[in-house]
Design a protein around this motif. Structure first.
Motif, PDB file in Angstrom:
ATOM      1  N   LEU A 132     -10.696   9.605   2.750  1.00 46.21           N
ATOM      2  CA  LEU A 132      -9.596  10.575   2.722  1.00 46.21           C
ATOM      3  C   LEU A 132      -8.239   9.907   2.514  1.00 46.21           C
ATOM      4  N   GLY A 133      -8.192   8.574   2.606  1.00 42.30           N
ATOM      5  CA  GLY A 133      -6.936   7.850   2.458  1.00 42.30           C
ATOM      6  C   GLY A 133      -5.997   8.040   3.636  1.00 42.30           C
ATOM      7  N   LEU A 136       9.568  -7.272  16.847  1.00 34.55           N
ATOM      8  CA  LEU A 136       8.227  -7.790  16.598  1.00 34.55           C
ATOM      9  C   LEU A 136       7.262  -6.710  16.115  1.00 34.55           C
ATOM     10  N   VAL A 137       7.281  -5.550  16.769  1.00 35.34           N
ATOM     11  CA  VAL A 137       6.364  -4.480  16.382  1.00 35.34           C
ATOM     12  C   VAL A 137       6.712  -3.962  14.995  1.00 35.34           C
ATOM     13  N   THR A 138       7.979  -3.811  14.702  1.00 35.67           N
ATOM     14  CA  THR A 138       8.374  -3.331  13.376  1.00 35.67           C
ATOM     15  C   THR A 138       7.875  -4.289  12.301  1.00 35.67           C
ATOM     16  N   ARG A 139       8.067  -5.576  12.509  1.00 36.97           N
ATOM     17  CA  ARG A 139       7.620  -6.567  11.519  1.00 36.97           C
ATOM     18  C   ARG A 139       6.104  -6.585  11.390  1.00 36.97           C
ATOM     19  N   ALA A 140       5.402  -6.518  12.516  1.00 39.14           N
ATOM     20  CA  ALA A 140       3.935  -6.544  12.487  1.00 39.14           C
ATOM     21  C   ALA A 140       3.372  -5.272  11.857  1.00 39.14           C
ATOM     22  N   ALA A 141       3.935  -4.129  12.198  1.00 38.80           N
ATOM     23  CA  ALA A 141       3.461  -2.867  11.627  1.00 38.80           C
ATOM     24  C   ALA A 141       3.677  -2.851  10.119  1.00 38.80           C
ATOM     25  N   ARG A 142       4.777  -3.415   9.668  1.00 39.35           N
ATOM     26  CA  ARG A 142       5.034  -3.481   8.222  1.00 39.35           C
ATOM     27  C   ARG A 142       3.911  -4.255   7.511  1.00 39.35           C
ATOM     28  N   VAL A 143       3.430  -5.321   8.126  1.00 38.52           N
ATOM     29  CA  VAL A 143       2.358  -6.123   7.529  1.00 38.52           C
ATOM     30  C   VAL A 143       1.069  -5.304   7.417  1.00 38.52           C
ATOM     31  N   ILE A 144       0.667  -4.628   8.494  1.00 36.19           N
ATOM     32  CA  ILE A 144      -0.616  -3.911   8.427  1.00 36.19           C
ATOM     33  C   ILE A 144      -0.520  -2.665   7.546  1.00 36.19           C
ATOM     34  N   ILE A 145       0.650  -2.037   7.511  1.00 39.24           N
ATOM     35  CA  ILE A 145       0.800  -0.868   6.633  1.00 39.24           C
ATOM     36  C   ILE A 145       0.786  -1.308   5.175  1.00 39.24           C
ATOM     37  N   ASP A 146       1.451  -2.414   4.861  1.00 38.97           N
ATOM     38  CA  ASP A 146       1.364  -2.964   3.504  1.00 38.97           C
ATOM     39  C   ASP A 146      -0.097  -3.187   3.113  1.00 38.97           C
ATOM     40  N   GLU A 170      -3.920  -2.779  -0.210  1.00 37.31           N
ATOM     41  CA  GLU A 170      -5.255  -3.369  -0.312  1.00 37.31           C
ATOM     42  C   GLU A 170      -6.378  -2.361  -0.100  1.00 37.31           C
ATOM     43  N   ARG A 171      -6.148  -1.382   0.762  1.00 38.40           N
ATOM     44  CA  ARG A 171      -7.220  -0.449   1.108  1.00 38.40           C
ATOM     45  C   ARG A 171      -7.045   0.936   0.487  1.00 38.40           C
ATOM     46  N   GLY A 172      -5.923   1.174  -0.169  1.00 40.69           N
ATOM     47  CA  GLY A 172      -5.721   2.454  -0.847  1.00 40.69           C
ATOM     48  C   GLY A 172      -5.417   3.627   0.061  1.00 40.69           C
ATOM     49  N   VAL A 173      -4.894   3.358   1.245  1.00 44.37           N
ATOM     50  CA  VAL A 173      -4.529   4.446   2.163  1.00 44.37           C
ATOM     51  C   VAL A 173      -3.328   5.188   1.581  1.00 44.37           C
ATOM     52  N   VAL A 217       4.112   8.417   6.828  1.00 45.77           N
ATOM     53  CA  VAL A 217       4.662   7.889   5.578  1.00 45.77           C
ATOM     54  C   VAL A 217       3.551   7.970   4.548  1.00 45.77           C
ATOM     55  N   LEU A 218       3.903   8.375   3.346  1.00 53.09           N
ATOM     56  CA  LEU A 218       2.942   8.477   2.251  1.00 53.09           C
ATOM     57  C   LEU A 218       3.063   7.239   1.370  1.00 53.09           C
ATOM     58  N   ALA A 219       1.972   6.873   0.725  1.00 50.35           N
ATOM     59  CA  ALA A 219       1.938   5.660  -0.091  1.00 50.35           C
ATOM     60  C   ALA A 219       3.076   5.586  -1.097  1.00 50.35           C
ATOM     61  N   PRO A 220       3.403   6.663  -1.851  1.00 46.45           N
ATOM     62  CA  PRO A 220       4.516   6.549  -2.797  1.00 46.45           C
ATOM     63  C   PRO A 220       5.859   6.264  -2.111  1.00 46.45           C
ATOM     64  N   GLU A 221       6.053   6.808  -0.909  1.00 53.58           N
ATOM     65  CA  GLU A 221       7.276   6.536  -0.153  1.00 53.58           C
ATOM     66  C   GLU A 221       7.296   5.080   0.307  1.00 53.58           C
ATOM     67  N   TRP A 222       6.150   4.605   0.780  1.00 56.75           N
ATOM     68  CA  TRP A 222       6.045   3.226   1.275  1.00 56.75           C
ATOM     69  C   TRP A 222       6.320   2.225   0.156  1.00 56.75           C
ATOM     70  N   ARG A 223       5.733   2.495  -0.993  1.00 51.41           N
ATOM     71  CA  ARG A 223       5.914   1.585  -2.125  1.00 51.41           C
ATOM     72  C   ARG A 223       7.360   1.587  -2.628  1.00 51.41           C
ATOM     73  N   GLY A 224       8.025   2.745  -2.465  1.00 48.05           N
ATOM     74  CA  GLY A 224       9.399   2.893  -2.945  1.00 48.05           C
ATOM     75  C   GLY A 224      10.343   2.165  -2.071  1.00 48.05           C
TER      76      GLY A 224
END
Length: 181
Positions: free
Chosen positions: A91-92, A109-119, A124-127, A174-181
């Motif tokens: 379902l993404g 720390l959490v903001t930086r770490a969350a940015r890594v896993i969301i990226d 990588e996973r197409g969410v 957050v949606l993928a197009p927003e994240w990528r933007g």
């Protein structure tokens, strides 16, 4: 295993695995009351067996592609973590979360770490959609969602029973197009 630097302050993001059970329990004990105000983690991890079981459940989720858990270490001391509590790749959709012991707050720390896993999830996973849910009173967590560019969608009134009290839960996404933007 990997270690991802989170900046110049000795902070790293690393997978949390069952063999970290003792270190994880020690960490949870240090932040038990602080973290437990809004998050059920300290109630689930109370001894070495439950610590190992908790981490094993996330190892199984990672293997199945339905979740993951990573720890935040500062100078080789586990101080918090980020996770995908749920992940449905068909379902993404994924729900991100976090926790941090009091000694490590206020450093981003959490903001930086969350940015890594969301990226990772988006690229990588197409969410397509990442959700962030937090009790309304947990202003530190909702501030992370806001800093990451999430949109507050609404409140699930009294939807989270925790320690004998019902909490309102804010839903952010957050949606993928927003994240990528």
């Amino acid at each position: 295993m990997y270690a991802k630097s989170l900046g110049d302050d000795g902070a790293e993001l690393r997978p949390l695995t069952p063999w970290h059970a003792e270190e994880f329990l020690t960490h949870v004990d240090r932040g038990r009351e602080y973290v437990g105000r809004y998050v059920g983690l300290p109630d689930a991890v109370t001894d070495l067996a439950s610590s190992r079981a908790y981490l094993r459940s996330y190892a199984e989720r990672a293997a199945a592609g339905t979740g993951r858990i990573d720890g935040i270490w500062v100078d080789d001391v586990l101080v918090g973590g980020v996770l995908f509590r749920t992940m449905d790749l068909s379902l993404g959709l994924a729900e991100a979360g976090c926790w941090l012991e009091p000694s490590a707050t206020g450093r981003g720390l959490v903001t930086r770490a969350a940015r890594v896993i969301i990226d990772w999830a988006v690229h990588e996973r197409g969410v397509h959609r990442v959700e962030w849910r937090a009790a309304t009173g947990n202003t530190a967590s909702t501030a992370v969602a806001e800093r990451l560019g999430f949109t507050r969608e609404g409140v699930l009134r009294q939807s989270y029973p925790h320690r004998g009290e019902r909490h309102d839960i804010e839903v952010w996404s957050v949606l993928a197009p927003e994240w990528r933007g």
